[in-house]
Each structure stands twice: as structure tokens, then as C-alpha cells.
Design a protein around this motif. Sequence first.
Motif, PDB file in Angstrom:
ATOM      1  N   SER A 176      -1.645  13.042  -3.622  1.00 46.95           N
ATOM      2  CA  SER A 176      -1.261  11.844  -4.382  1.00 46.95           C
ATOM      3  C   SER A 176      -1.138  10.630  -3.480  1.00 46.95           C
ATOM      4  CB  SER A 176       0.063  12.089  -5.130  1.00 46.95           C
ATOM      5  OG  SER A 176       1.148  12.212  -4.230  1.00 46.95           O
ATOM      6  N   VAL A 177      -0.544  10.819  -2.292  1.00 43.20           N
ATOM      7  CA  VAL A 177      -0.351   9.688  -1.375  1.00 43.20           C
ATOM      8  C   VAL A 177      -1.692   9.155  -0.884  1.00 43.20           C
ATOM      9  CG1 VAL A 177       0.531   9.012   0.886  1.00 43.20           C
ATOM     10  CG2 VAL A 177       1.958  10.369  -0.647  1.00 43.20           C
ATOM     11  N   VAL A 178      -2.548  10.043  -0.391  1.00 41.87           N
ATOM     12  CA  VAL A 178      -3.838   9.607   0.161  1.00 41.87           C
ATOM     13  C   VAL A 178      -4.716   9.014  -0.942  1.00 41.87           C
ATOM     14  CG1 VAL A 178      -5.920  10.338   1.366  1.00 41.87           C
ATOM     15  CG2 VAL A 178      -3.704  11.277   2.035  1.00 41.87           C
TER      16      VAL A 178
ATOM     17  N   VAL B 140       2.636   3.267 -11.133  1.00 45.76           N
ATOM     18  CA  VAL B 140       1.276   3.564 -10.673  1.00 45.76           C
ATOM     19  C   VAL B 140       0.256   2.835 -11.539  1.00 45.76           C
ATOM     20  CG1 VAL B 140      -0.472   5.384 -10.530  1.00 45.76           C
ATOM     21  CG2 VAL B 140       1.806   5.765  -9.582  1.00 45.76           C
TER      22      VAL B 140
ATOM     23  N   GLY C 230       1.358   4.313  -2.681  1.00 44.12           N
ATOM     24  CA  GLY C 230       1.027   5.666  -2.292  1.00 44.12           C
ATOM     25  C   GLY C 230       2.122   6.672  -2.585  1.00 44.12           C
ATOM     26  N   PHE C 231       3.378   6.262  -2.493  1.00 42.69           N
ATOM     27  CA  PHE C 231       4.485   7.216  -2.606  1.00 42.69           C
ATOM     28  C   PHE C 231       5.197   7.176  -3.962  1.00 42.69           C
ATOM     29  CE2 PHE C 231       3.953   7.513   1.931  1.00 42.69           C
ATOM     30  CZ  PHE C 231       4.372   8.796   2.231  1.00 42.69           C
TER      31      PHE C 231
ATOM     32  N   GLY D 101     -10.865   7.906  -3.035  1.00 33.30           N
ATOM     33  CA  GLY D 101      -9.516   8.022  -3.583  1.00 33.30           C
ATOM     34  C   GLY D 101      -9.525   8.567  -4.997  1.00 33.30           C
TER      35      GLY D 101
ATOM     36  N   MET E 157      -3.811   7.490  -3.800  1.00 28.04           N
ATOM     37  CA  MET E 157      -3.346   6.169  -4.207  1.00 28.04           C
ATOM     38  C   MET E 157      -3.583   5.134  -3.118  1.00 28.04           C
ATOM     39  SD  MET E 157      -2.324   5.851  -7.258  1.00 28.04           S
ATOM     40  CE  MET E 157      -1.504   4.271  -7.018  1.00 28.04           C
ATOM     41  N   LEU E 158      -3.355   5.516  -1.864  1.00 23.35           N
ATOM     42  CA  LEU E 158      -3.612   4.583  -0.769  1.00 23.35           C
ATOM     43  C   LEU E 158      -5.078   4.160  -0.748  1.00 23.35           C
ATOM     44  CD1 LEU E 158      -1.552   6.083   2.213  1.00 23.35           C
ATOM     45  CD2 LEU E 158      -1.192   3.884   1.089  1.00 23.35           C
TER      46      LEU E 158
ATOM     47  N   PHE F  85       0.824  -1.209   0.000  1.00 21.81           N
ATOM     48  CA  PHE F  85       0.000   0.000   0.000  1.00 21.81           C
ATOM     49  C   PHE F  85       0.862   1.265   0.000  1.00 21.81           C
ATOM     50  CE2 PHE F  85      -3.619  -2.394   2.322  1.00 21.81           C
ATOM     51  CZ  PHE F  85      -4.059  -2.904   1.111  1.00 21.81           C
ATOM     52  N   LEU F  86       1.895   1.286   0.856  1.00 20.97           N
ATOM     53  CA  LEU F  86       2.740   2.478   0.962  1.00 20.97           C
ATOM     54  C   LEU F  86       3.620   2.654  -0.270  1.00 20.97           C
ATOM     55  CD1 LEU F  86       2.812   4.540   3.322  1.00 20.97           C
ATOM     56  CD2 LEU F  86       1.659   2.412   3.872  1.00 20.97           C
TER      57      LEU F  86
ATOM     58  N   TYR G  14      -6.092   0.378  -1.673  1.00 28.50           N
ATOM     59  CA  TYR G  14      -6.653  -0.322  -0.513  1.00 28.50           C
ATOM     60  C   TYR G  14      -8.095  -0.736  -0.781  1.00 28.50           C
ATOM     61  CZ  TYR G  14      -8.446  -1.148   4.187  1.00 28.50           C
ATOM     62  OH  TYR G  14      -9.032  -1.710   5.289  1.00 28.50           O
TER      63      TYR G  14
END
Length: 517
Positions: free
Chosen positions: A218-220, A415, A73-74, A254, A222-223, A69-70, A227
Motif C-alpha cells: 500500500s505504501v509503495v 486516499v 503513502g501511509f 504504482g 500510493m507513493l 507524498f509520505l 509521485y
Amino acid sequence: MANPHTTSETGHSADRATTREWAGLALLLLPMLALATDLTVLFFALPTITADLSPSATQGLWIVHVYGFLIAGFLITMGRLGDRIGRRRLLLTGGAAFAVLSVVAAYSTSPEMLIAARALLGIAGATLMPSLFSLLRTMFPNDDQRRFAIAVIFSAFTAGGAIGPLLGGALLEFFWWGSVFLINVPPLLLLVVLGPRLLPEQREENPAPLDLLSVALSVVAMLAIVYGLQDLAAGYDVAASHPVWLNLLIAGAGAGLLGLFIRRQRSLHEPLFDLVLLTRRRTAIPLAALLLTGIGVVGVFYLFTQYLQWVAGLSPLYAGLWTLPYIVVNIAGAMLAPGLVARYRQAAVVTAGLSIAVLGLVFVAIAGSSPLGVVVAAIAVTGFGHGVAMALVSDLIISGAPAERAGSAAAAQEVSGELGTAAGIAAGGAIGVLAYRITLTGAIPPGTPESAAAAARSGIHEGVAAAEQLGARGHGLVDAVREAFTAGMQVYAGVGAAITAAATLLVAVTLAARGRG
């Protein structure tokens, strides 16, 4: 169609790699293998970790999945950060952090500590792949050599994911569960030591600071998307961590945040992600093909792994061994692809590879109820075509972007792959279970207790367990459950073939037919 381009027309005939670049490629295999094996190495180690740390069921899921997941996200942030501060610098920093955090994970004393370590490992892992692929653009300006280098890296990632569970199982035979993390420390330390000598550095000349609001969006986004989609596949199971509607809500939120992210990038002078990359046909079409193929192929492969355990009745270890034909031919296809491009246009080879993958998915749809060897052969055909196409799709994305945006292009590639994987698992789970329940409705043997029938309708895991509890009376139920699951896999194989065919047509019409690549 034969490729009319000579080496002089590529503009890179004189820029052939030296011994240093090839040694650098060998060095880059180390972080790729570490990244891939860490995605799957806990499959066999989790029961041992559970016995030692006593995590709850929810904590167990987070121990396995928070890493991936991380990473997802990054990716966008790390791809752009590499363009700004230097790709080698980010790779070596991330590699050093990955090694340190692997030690922390190995010696975790509580579920919370291990989850936190795995989360930070995901952030460190997100620095590796965009930096790695963008460095290949710098190290191998010659088209043929770059394609070969990308095929090698692509194959290493495939092999790493495949050997992760087997490696974890082997280590647990002789050592404690922390060894599955420590195994990555020596190669990553070697990367940090030799990287400055073997890897080039490249960055933007006038880097601007990252827009922190864009990073957060972008992080939130994609997470939430990854998820929600991954958990959606489990949402059709009684043991789902969240109900289906909540998973859809999370993924939808998301997607909304991703829309806000895109809107913000349009208003920034120095965006976190350059949307121009999505307007260039040479990068946008391969990204779309990567996404669609992930949905089609990964969804079927996910159901195939479940089929091996719940229909064929294999243990996790033997199920993993039966996936090796797919892995081997997938790697073979990737390594064969650069040689084919020497004779035919790149986009035409991608089209041919995707067509083979479609053919394999059709075979799976037809052969689902056949003996195990036939099903494995059918999925292997899919793997071969997928390997041929995806190694070259990666090269199209990396080479089609401006050199100063290579990190962002590599991040966009990852991504797209992550979203394709997550959506494929979700779609495969949803459609497969829907077809399973429809098929099972009229196939439950007369006289089956309603409690067992209700359990069977929930999912194949519950159906097999309920049939086993009935003893000899459950033979008919377990046969019906297995046949229904096989039907679900066949239905999604047909859906996957259609989705992958759409990707094939997209590449054929927009790239191959116009003589691109």
C-alpha cells in the motif's frame, strides 16, 4: 425534495453531544490546522531555506513535496492501525511525534536532514486525519451534529491550506525560516495534554497484527501513483524532473502494485483494508464522487493559480490573496451544508452542490479571457458548490461504514482525495499545456526569433522569460503566450465540468434518486 426523516427516525436524537465533545472538537482543530498549513507553508519559505542550506534543485523539490507524498503513502496503514490500537492513542502519538519532528525540521543543518525530517513529518501526519475523522463518528452520533462537526473540520483544513503561504510569509518578516515549523509545536503539545480528557477512545475488541506485506504494497503503490501523477504535470515543462514517459511508468507501476494489494486483501482473513467498504453503496459512491470531483475541480484551481501569476502578472503574495474569495465561499458552503440537510435529503444537497460546482467550471471556461475580477468570481462559484458537496460527502463516507471500520473509511476518504488531487494536477497540466501549444502555434508574431518561439512552445514560464529577453520586441509574444495559456485553462475547465458532471450524475442516480441519505 424535503427530508421526511424526523429526529426520532435517525435513531440518534437522544445521543446529543455534551460540552466535553464540543471542547474535543475545538481541540481537534489544532492537528487539522497543523496538518494543512504544513502542506503549503514552505511556498514562501523555500527561497530563504535555499539561501541558508544551499539545496540542489532536486533537493528543493523534495523538501516541499516529500511531506505530502509520505502522508498519501501511509494513509491506509494508519487508518487500519487506528482501528486496531485505538484512534485516540494513534492521534496523540502522531501529534507528539509531529511536534518533536517539527523542532528537528526547524533546526536542520543540511538539506538531507530537512528532507528526512519532512518525510517523517509526513508519516506522523498520516496518523492524524484518519484518526481525527473516525473520532468524530464516536463523538457525534447525532446525525445533524456530526455533519456540523465534519463541516467545521473540513473548513479548518481548507483555511489551513490557504493561510499556510501567508503565515509563512509573515513569519519570515520577523524570524528565521525554522519558525514556520515551530509554529505548530504549541498547539500539538496542547492536543497531547488535553486529548486524554476530552477525546474518547475506541478500538477493535480483538485486534490482529497488521499484515506487513500489505503495508509495504500500500505504501509503495500510493507513493508511486501520487509521485508519478504530480510530477506528470511538470513533465510538460522543460524543467521537468523526469520525462513524461517515466512519470507514466512510475504511476503505472504504482497502479499495478495497488492491484496486487487489492488481490492480497481478498485472500486475508484480517485484511489491512476491508474491501467490503467498496461494495457498500453508501461509501463507494461518495468515494467515487470525491475522486472525480478532485480531478475536475483541483485541476482547474491549479491552472487558476498559475494564471494569476503568469497571465495576470501578480506576485506570489498577491496571487495568494486573489485565491481568498474561492477559499472563503468554499468554507461558507461547507458550513451552510448541515443546515440544508435539516430540510432536504443529504444526497440531494450533495447533488445540488456538485451542480453548482459544474456551473462555476462552465463559467470559468466561458470567462477565461474576461477581466480578472470576472474570472475570480467564476472560480468562486465553483468553490461554493465544492464546499457544499464535499463536507457532506465526507459525512456519507464516515457514517456509511461500520463503526469498527471508521478509521479505514476515513483513510479511504483521504486516499480518494489525494488521488483526485494528484490526478487533477496531472490532467490539468497535461491538457492545459496541450491546448496551450496548439493555440500558440498559429499565434506567434512574425519575426519572432526561432529560439524565443521554441522556448514559448515549451511552456508559459519559458515563454514569458523569452519575451522579456526580447525587450520591446517581445510584447506581441508575451500577449500570445498569455492568451494561449488562458485558452488552455478554458479547455480544461470544460473538461473539468464534464468530469464533475459525471460525479453529479452518479450521486443523483445512485443515491439521491433512490432516497438515500
